[in-house]
Design a protein around this motif. Structure first.
Motif, PDB file in Angstrom:
ATOM      1  N   ALA A   1      26.897  26.076  41.162  1.00 35.13           N
ATOM      2  CA  ALA A   1      26.253  27.400  41.139  1.00 35.13           C
ATOM      3  C   ALA A   1      24.757  27.303  40.805  1.00 35.13           C
ATOM      4  O   ALA A   1      23.941  27.995  41.393  1.00 35.13           O
ATOM      5  CB  ALA A   1      26.965  28.308  40.138  1.00 35.13           C
ATOM      6  N   ARG A   2      24.399  26.444  39.877  1.00 35.03           N
ATOM      7  CA  ARG A   2      22.992  26.362  39.448  1.00 35.03           C
ATOM      8  C   ARG A   2      22.204  25.331  40.237  1.00 35.03           C
ATOM      9  O   ARG A   2      20.988  25.219  40.079  1.00 35.03           O
ATOM     10  CB  ARG A   2      22.921  26.018  37.954  1.00 35.03           C
TER      11      ARG A   2
ATOM     12  N   ALA B   1      25.698  34.006  35.941  1.00 36.46           N
ATOM     13  CA  ALA B   1      24.458  34.669  36.384  1.00 36.46           C
ATOM     14  C   ALA B   1      23.905  33.972  37.625  1.00 36.46           C
ATOM     15  O   ALA B   1      23.376  34.621  38.533  1.00 36.46           O
ATOM     16  CB  ALA B   1      23.431  34.652  35.256  1.00 36.46           C
ATOM     17  N   ALA B   2      24.054  32.653  37.703  1.00 31.24           N
ATOM     18  CA  ALA B   2      23.550  31.901  38.865  1.00 31.24           C
ATOM     19  C   ALA B   2      24.417  32.151  40.092  1.00 31.24           C
ATOM     20  O   ALA B   2      23.945  32.067  41.223  1.00 31.24           O
ATOM     21  CB  ALA B   2      23.515  30.404  38.543  1.00 31.24           C
ATOM     22  N   GLN B   3      25.717  32.457  39.848  1.00 34.52           N
ATOM     23  CA  GLN B   3      26.624  32.731  40.976  1.00 34.52           C
ATOM     24  C   GLN B   3      26.308  34.077  41.614  1.00 34.52           C
ATOM     25  O   GLN B   3      26.618  34.313  42.759  1.00 34.52           O
ATOM     26  CB  GLN B   3      28.088  32.716  40.497  1.00 34.52           C
ATOM     27  N   GLY B   4      25.654  34.950  40.823  1.00 34.39           N
ATOM     28  CA  GLY B   4      25.239  36.256  41.335  1.00 34.39           C
ATOM     29  C   GLY B   4      26.374  37.241  41.433  1.00 34.39           C
ATOM     30  O   GLY B   4      27.518  36.958  41.166  1.00 34.39           O
TER      31      GLY B   4
END
Ligand code: NAD
Length: 353
Positions: free
Chosen positions: A35-36, A350-353
């Motif tokens: 994800a990041r 949060a990085a996965q949105g």
């Protein structure tokens, strides 16, 4: 139990098993999250008793890398690889070339680096087959052995914990170190320079004697390290050092060290908290090495030279993050590992949105 039911599986994006008939390579590469950014985490060579044990270790280490990379504020996901074998007798350049080909099949979803049993020379062999290798030596982007940077991060973390738990500096503080390999030896030297008194153990007599000669440390048998009357217990060997058997024996009110997966279970985190022990979550305090590796990945991708200032800035940030975790846990009266994991998961989500 199947792979998907295993508690250690926890939504891994991919788990890959590799066998090379010619060299006998048996390796597992676990990719927990991208994800990041691309998954990054070292390769461990260990004589696991079974494929299940190797898989379990790979999964736990890989998930911890996702959390570690998130807490170190890196644009990297989490992954890890294991090679089943004895690093003292079963290594060869061909074995690591085969491992390099395995890494290459993932097309950059996973970057490998050093971990227990694997050296920069081994990685150089892997690198002949794939560019997704960091922790090398001898080129402009190379970051070399990450252990000194890991040890520097752990040293700062120990100092922070001692300030928070005892309200004092390291001078005269007694630290028991389990494992004086790469990280433990550098940590011992830094603590000694800061005036700490050391008690050390290892299953490797030579390593023990060498560190004791440099630091004046007292040596104890591996099984006795948990009973040492000390202020800080620093696990720097393998995982699971803090468990049901060792926990009641610990005298220290601070547990802070470089090893991965120090707690045998989540329950241990709670008991440490209830005993009033300040525990520095392992994947936060030991993030220095992956920061160093990330500096190399960043330089390789940009075609630039390695920038130690970037690493130093991330290391400063890591110490702040550890302080934030400890502060949250203190204010909310909760176990530190639980709080760190919550923050790490939120960063990944949060990085996965
Ligand atoms: P290492 O192999 O150089 O050192 C580990 C040491 O622990 C060895 O000297 C070994 O003999 C000793 N040991 C093993 N079992 C023991 C036991 N039962 N009792 C006492 N000593 C024992 O490895 P390292 O690179 O120093 O890594 C140590 C730990 O830190 C590992 O858990 C590793 O995953 C973690 N870690 C390392 C880095 C890094 O930069 N090298 C980064 C992050 C985390």
């Amino acid at each position: 139990m199947t792979l998907f039911d295993s508690p250690a599986f926890e939504a891994h994006e991919g788990v890959h098993a590799f066998f090379d008939e010619k060299t006998g390579l048996k390796s597992i590469i676990a990719v927990h999250s991208t994800a990041r950014g691309p998954a990054a985490g070292g390769c461990r060579m260990w004589p696991y008793g079974s494929a299940e044990a190797a898989l379990d270790d790979a999964l736990k280490l890989s998930r911890a890398m996702s959390y570690k990379n998130a807490m170190a504020d890196l644009d990297l996901g989490g992954g890890k690889s294991v090679i089943i074998g004895d690093s003292r007798s079963q290594k060869s350049p061909a074995l690591f070339e085969a491992f390099g080909r395995a890494v290459e099949t993932l097309g950059g979803r996973y970057w490998t680096a050093e971990d227990v049993g694997v050296s920069p020379a081994d990685l150089a062999s892997a690198r002949t087959q794939t560019r997704f290798v960091a922790g090398l030596e001898g080129h402009a982007a190379a970051s070399g052995d990450p252990s000194p940077v890991t040890a520097e991060g752990v040293f700062r973390g120990v100092r922070l914990c001692v300030r928070r738990r005892y309200g004092r500096e390291l001078d005269g503080v007694v630290v028991a170190i389990q494992g004086v390999g790469h990280v433990g030896a550098y940590l011992a030297e830094k603590l000694h320079a800061a005036g700490a008194k050391l008690v050390i153990t290892d299953v490797n007599e030579q390593a023990l004697e060498a560190v004791a000669a440099r630091t004046g440390a007292q040596i104890v048998a591996p099984g006795a390290i948990f009973d040492v009357d000390c202020d800080v217990f620093a696990p720097c060997a393998l995982g699971g050092a803090i468990n049901e058997d060792t926990l009641p024996r610990l005298k220290a009110k601070v547990v802070a060290g470089g090893a991965n997966n120090q707690l045998a279970s989540a329950e241990v985190d709670r008991v440490l908290f209830e005993k009033g022990v300040l525990y520095a979550p392992d994947y936060v305090i030991n993030g220095g090495g992956i920061i160093n590796v990330a500096g190399e990945i960043r330089a390789l991708e940009a075609g630039e030279a390695f920038d130690p200032k970037w690493v130093e800035a991330k290391l400063d940030r890591l110490a702040q993050t550890l302080d934030e975790v400890l502060e949250h846990a203190a204010v909310e009266k909760r176990p530190t590992h639980e709080v760190a994991t919550e923050i790490a998961k939120a960063r990944i989500a949060a990085a996965q949105g």
